[in-house]
Design a protein around this motif. Sequence first.
Motif, short mmCIF file in Angstrom:
data_model
loop_
_atom_site.label_atom_id
_atom_site.label_comp_id
_atom_site.label_asym_id
_atom_site.label_seq_id
_atom_site.Cartn_x
_atom_site.Cartn_y
_atom_site.Cartn_z
N GLU A 152 0.83 -1.20 0.00
CA GLU A 152 0.00 0.00 0.00
C GLU A 152 0.87 1.25 0.00
N TYR A 153 0.54 2.18 -0.90
CA TYR A 153 1.29 3.44 -1.06
C TYR A 153 0.39 4.62 -0.72
N ASP A 154 0.94 5.52 0.08
CA ASP A 154 0.21 6.72 0.50
C ASP A 154 0.36 7.81 -0.56
N GLY A 204 -1.38 10.60 -0.40
CA GLY A 204 -1.90 11.82 0.22
C GLY A 204 -3.39 11.78 0.40
N THR A 205 -4.13 11.88 -0.69
CA THR A 205 -5.59 11.87 -0.61
C THR A 205 -6.17 10.47 -0.73
N GLU A 206 -5.33 9.50 -1.06
CA GLU A 206 -5.81 8.12 -1.21
C GLU A 206 -4.66 7.15 -1.03
N THR A 207 -5.00 5.90 -0.79
CA THR A 207 -4.02 4.83 -0.68
C THR A 207 -4.25 3.86 -1.82
N ALA A 250 3.93 9.97 -3.72
CA ALA A 250 3.57 8.74 -3.03
C ALA A 250 4.77 8.24 -2.24
N THR A 296 5.95 5.23 1.21
CA THR A 296 5.67 4.30 2.30
C THR A 296 6.74 4.52 3.36
N ASP A 297 6.59 3.87 4.51
CA ASP A 297 7.63 3.97 5.52
C ASP A 297 8.94 3.39 5.00
#
Length: 226
Positions: A121-123, A125-128, A150, A152-153
């Motif tokens: 899963e990639y962030d 900002g407004t969606e994953t 986009a 991720t940790d």
Amino acid sequence: MKIGILQAGHSPDEMRDGVGDYGELFTKLLDGHGFEFKIFSVVDGEFPSGIDVADGWLITGSKFGAYEDHDWIPPLEDLIRDIRTADLPLVGVCFGHQIIAQALGGKVEKFSGGWSVGNTEYDFGTETLALNAWHQDQVTSLPTGAEVIASTDFCENAAFVIGEKILTIQPHPEFTSEFISGLIEHRGRGNVPDTQLDRASETLSSPNDNIKFAARMAETLKTGAK
């Protein structure tokens, strides 16, 4: 609208007849968006005669590192800079993401934290978005003007844009679960830790957002429509 695909690597020999080579994965992913495609296997020294033979460009993944010493990498970097100078749309995926960053002044390294494989899963900002990852190298320093879109940790610079016409992403929207399964079998064992491969295998049935991100890729490429 014609899109030039710069093929920087090949899918495993054992899989190619069934699922296609890297360039073909993108023609399938972007089918229905009104594009014509021409594949140039730059990894084999096959380059276009000029950037004007296509309206937009896409660079595929590769098993090679952007920082490695291969005779096809410097001319590919020159081509990237020419495409940017001409203000043509350019999309890069995995190795493509990395070589664009490197060619435009960023830095790519073998990440000390190891590999990312499988459904991730990639962030944005407004969606994953869930996309399939398969990489150890990462962009560790961005080129001037790049904006991260986009992360991720594990992968801070997972996707970036430069203006409206350059879009790059580290994971693989062109990789289906079937393709990841083949990579696990034919390229993973002995290279990627078994524990990670086993976890990736467990996520093969998880849904992904390949089609959604393909639409964003198409939107970028269409900025070159005449």
